[in-house]
Design a protein around this motif. Structure first.
Motif, PDB file in Angstrom:
ATOM      1  N   VAL A   6       1.007  -1.203   0.006  1.00 23.93           N
ATOM      2  CA  VAL A   6       0.059   0.041  -0.071  1.00 23.93           C
ATOM      3  C   VAL A   6       0.886   1.222  -0.006  1.00 23.93           C
ATOM      4  CG1 VAL A   6      -1.734   1.335   1.248  1.00 23.93           C
ATOM      5  CG2 VAL A   6      -1.806  -1.356   1.479  1.00 23.93           C
ATOM      6  N   GLY A   7       1.110   1.843  -1.101  1.00 21.26           N
ATOM      7  CA  GLY A   7       1.897   2.993  -1.300  1.00 21.26           C
ATOM      8  C   GLY A   7       3.391   2.694  -1.872  1.00 21.26           C
ATOM      9  N   VAL A   8       3.399   3.107  -3.295  1.00 18.47           N
ATOM     10  CA  VAL A   8       4.350   2.480  -4.137  1.00 18.47           C
ATOM     11  C   VAL A   8       5.376   3.592  -4.400  1.00 18.47           C
ATOM     12  CG1 VAL A   8       5.027   1.763  -6.746  1.00 18.47           C
ATOM     13  CG2 VAL A   8       2.812   0.824  -5.372  1.00 18.47           C
ATOM     14  N   PHE A   9       5.114   4.829  -4.492  1.00 20.66           N
ATOM     15  CA  PHE A   9       5.867   5.757  -4.881  1.00 20.66           C
ATOM     16  C   PHE A   9       6.663   5.693  -6.187  1.00 20.66           C
ATOM     17  CE2 PHE A   9       9.940   8.683  -3.394  1.00 20.66           C
ATOM     18  CZ  PHE A   9       9.313   9.736  -4.239  1.00 20.66           C
ATOM     19  N   THR A  10       7.916   5.475  -6.321  1.00 19.07           N
ATOM     20  CA  THR A  10       8.746   5.046  -7.494  1.00 19.07           C
ATOM     21  C   THR A  10       9.167   3.634  -7.481  1.00 19.07           C
ATOM     22  OG1 THR A  10      10.999   5.407  -6.381  1.00 19.07           O
ATOM     23  CG2 THR A  10       9.486   7.297  -7.686  1.00 19.07           C
ATOM     24  N   GLY A  11       8.517   2.743  -6.664  1.00 15.89           N
ATOM     25  CA  GLY A  11       8.723   1.491  -6.907  1.00 15.89           C
ATOM     26  C   GLY A  11       9.850   0.764  -6.423  1.00 15.89           C
ATOM     27  N   TYR A  12      10.713   1.414  -5.410  1.00 15.10           N
ATOM     28  CA  TYR A  12      12.008   0.915  -4.877  1.00 15.10           C
ATOM     29  C   TYR A  12      11.660  -0.347  -4.083  1.00 15.10           C
ATOM     30  CZ  TYR A  12      16.508   0.397  -2.732  1.00 15.10           C
ATOM     31  OH  TYR A  12      17.605  -0.288  -2.144  1.00 15.10           O
ATOM     32  N   CYS A  38      -0.652  -0.992  -4.612  1.00 15.51           N
ATOM     33  CA  CYS A  38      -1.632   0.114  -4.686  1.00 15.51           C
ATOM     34  C   CYS A  38      -1.007   1.365  -4.517  1.00 15.51           C
ATOM     35  CB  CYS A  38      -2.406  -0.158  -3.362  1.00 15.51           C
ATOM     36  SG  CYS A  38      -3.135  -1.816  -3.266  1.00 15.51           S
ATOM     37  N   ASP A  39      -1.244   2.033  -5.493  1.00 19.46           N
ATOM     38  CA  ASP A  39      -1.154   3.453  -5.686  1.00 19.46           C
ATOM     39  C   ASP A  39      -2.297   4.261  -6.458  1.00 19.46           C
ATOM     40  OD1 ASP A  39       1.696   4.945  -4.619  1.00 19.46           O
ATOM     41  OD2 ASP A  39       0.690   6.139  -5.811  1.00 19.46           O
ATOM     42  N   LEU A  68      -8.319  -2.558  -1.918  1.00 22.06           N
ATOM     43  CA  LEU A  68      -8.228  -3.601  -0.808  1.00 22.06           C
ATOM     44  C   LEU A  68      -9.598  -4.255  -0.271  1.00 22.06           C
ATOM     45  CD1 LEU A  68      -6.016  -1.663   1.892  1.00 22.06           C
ATOM     46  CD2 LEU A  68      -5.260  -3.643   0.237  1.00 22.06           C
ATOM     47  N   ASP A  69     -10.789  -3.426  -0.616  1.00 30.19           N
ATOM     48  CA  ASP A  69     -11.939  -3.946  -0.342  1.00 30.19           C
ATOM     49  C   ASP A  69     -12.332  -4.764  -1.605  1.00 30.19           C
ATOM     50  OD1 ASP A  69     -12.309  -2.778   2.187  1.00 30.19           O
ATOM     51  OD2 ASP A  69     -13.477  -0.810   1.268  1.00 30.19           O
ATOM     52  N   ALA A  70     -11.787  -4.369  -2.678  1.00 32.44           N
ATOM     53  CA  ALA A  70     -12.109  -5.511  -3.946  1.00 32.44           C
ATOM     54  C   ALA A  70     -11.544  -6.783  -3.741  1.00 32.44           C
ATOM     55  CB  ALA A  70     -11.488  -4.768  -5.150  1.00 32.44           C
ATOM     56  N   LEU A  71     -10.342  -6.744  -3.164  1.00 31.50           N
ATOM     57  CA  LEU A  71      -9.660  -7.996  -2.840  1.00 31.50           C
ATOM     58  C   LEU A  71     -10.420  -8.824  -1.847  1.00 31.50           C
ATOM     59  CD1 LEU A  71      -5.977  -6.877  -2.715  1.00 31.50           C
ATOM     60  CD2 LEU A  71      -6.750  -8.306  -4.401  1.00 31.50           C
ATOM     61  N   PHE A  87      -2.548 -13.708   1.580  1.00 29.99           N
ATOM     62  CA  PHE A  87      -1.275 -13.133   1.431  1.00 29.99           C
ATOM     63  C   PHE A  87      -0.590 -13.355   2.480  1.00 29.99           C
ATOM     64  CE2 PHE A  87      -4.400 -10.634  -1.084  1.00 29.99           C
ATOM     65  CZ  PHE A  87      -3.508  -9.845  -2.270  1.00 29.99           C
ATOM     66  N   ASP A  88       0.840 -13.450   2.388  1.00 32.67           N
ATOM     67  CA  ASP A  88       1.874 -13.705   3.359  1.00 32.67           C
ATOM     68  C   ASP A  88       2.522 -12.583   3.623  1.00 32.67           C
ATOM     69  OD1 ASP A  88       2.054 -16.902   2.602  1.00 32.67           O
ATOM     70  OD2 ASP A  88       2.718 -16.014   0.486  1.00 32.67           O
ATOM     71  N   PHE A  89       2.607 -11.368   3.135  1.00 35.17           N
ATOM     72  CA  PHE A  89       3.194 -10.191   3.544  1.00 35.17           C
ATOM     73  C   PHE A  89       2.504  -9.054   3.073  1.00 35.17           C
ATOM     74  CE2 PHE A  89       6.396  -7.162   3.056  1.00 35.17           C
ATOM     75  CZ  PHE A  89       7.052  -6.788   4.117  1.00 35.17           C
ATOM     76  N   ALA A  90       2.590  -8.101   3.752  1.00 36.23           N
ATOM     77  CA  ALA A  90       2.157  -6.774   3.644  1.00 36.23           C
ATOM     78  C   ALA A  90       2.823  -5.566   4.005  1.00 36.23           C
ATOM     79  CB  ALA A  90       0.481  -6.466   4.112  1.00 36.23           C
ATOM     80  N   PHE A  91       2.962  -4.446   3.056  1.00 30.75           N
ATOM     81  CA  PHE A  91       3.910  -3.357   3.335  1.00 30.75           C
ATOM     82  C   PHE A  91       2.949  -2.218   3.272  1.00 30.75           C
ATOM     83  CE2 PHE A  91       7.120  -0.285   2.205  1.00 30.75           C
ATOM     84  CZ  PHE A  91       7.524   0.118   3.409  1.00 30.75           C
ATOM     85  N   ILE A  92       2.949  -1.358   4.656  1.00 32.27           N
ATOM     86  CA  ILE A  92       2.046  -0.283   4.380  1.00 32.27           C
ATOM     87  C   ILE A  92       2.925   1.025   4.636  1.00 32.27           C
ATOM     88  CG2 ILE A  92       0.229   1.225   5.513  1.00 32.27           C
ATOM     89  CD1 ILE A  92      -1.004  -1.537   6.489  1.00 32.27           C
TER      90      ILE A  92
END
Length: 220
Positions: free
Chosen positions: A67-73, A91-92, A125-128, A137-142
């Motif tokens: 959740v939050g990609v910015f430039t994708g690093y 998600c971005d 997220l609601d659609a998922l 899912f195994d891991f989430a990064f916010i």
């Protein structure tokens, strides 16, 4: 022995990076390109990227959420750590910033692992959840807008499996969360979430002084 975390001087940080293993060449190029942007402080640190890659491999993760990609690093770092059939739902809302990431994902040969959703993250997220992907899912990064962190956390907690991990960025917020005189909306949102997480019986929590503070929540 030490009674608290060591202070990170510039010299010590340089040494830390020198013994932490190499950064993928495309990831390093993306990091350097991002540093040219006025919003460069939004990018995670190299050592945080190393740690997240370690977590992905430790969890043997195959399906992750960002959740939050910015430039994708961070997306690229996770994608590189995933197996070839791994998947990230990223998600971005910014076509401009994520376009930078897309180019580098392609160069690194991991674009096929990344399902980028350009839409408000709560909508994705609601659609998922509506599609029956809870507990898969195994891991989430916010790492997105702080005012919605609690809502992102609650959705992520439903989406990850028991034994999965949610990583939440910026939870020390340059120290402002510890200063009661700071009452802006973002700081208050983070302060409230930190207080909630340490009492949340659904997870085991560790707040690490990596970057701007990284909270790990292990789902029971």
């Amino acid at each position: 022995m030490a009674s608290r975390t060591i202070g990170m001087t510039e010299t010590l940080h340089t040494y830390l990076l020198s013994v932490s293993g190499p950064v993928h060449a495309v990831a390093e190029h993306l990091r350097q390109e991002t540093q040219k942007l006025p919003q460069a402080e939004m990018q995670i640190s190299v050592e945080q990227g190393h740690f997240m890659s370690f977590l992905i491999k430790l969890l043997r993760a195959r399906k992750t959420l960002e959740v939050g990609v910015f430039t994708g690093y961070s997306t690229l770092i996770v994608a590189l750590a995933l197996p070839d059939d791994g998947r990230i739902v990223a998600c971005d809302v910014s076509e401009e910033w994520t376009r930078i990431g897309r180019e580098h994902w392609e160069q690194a040969g991991v674009a096929h692992k990344i399902d980028l959703r350009i839409a408000p993250a709560l909508q994705t997220l609601d659609a998922l959840l509506a599609a029956g992907e809870a507990g898969t899912f195994d891991f989430a990064f916010i790492d997105a807008d702080k005012s919605n962190y609690d809502a992102y956390y609650e959705r992520a907690l439903q989406l990850i499996r028991p034994g999965g991990v949610i990583a939440i960025d910026n939870t020390l917020w340059a120290g402002k969360v510890a200063d009661p005189q700071v009452q802006d909306a973002d700081t208050m949102a983070l302060r409230s979430l930190n207080a909630k997480l340490c009492q949340d019986a659904r997870v085991t929590v560790s707040l690490l002084p990596i970057g701007d503070g990284l909270t790990l929540a292990l789902k029971h």
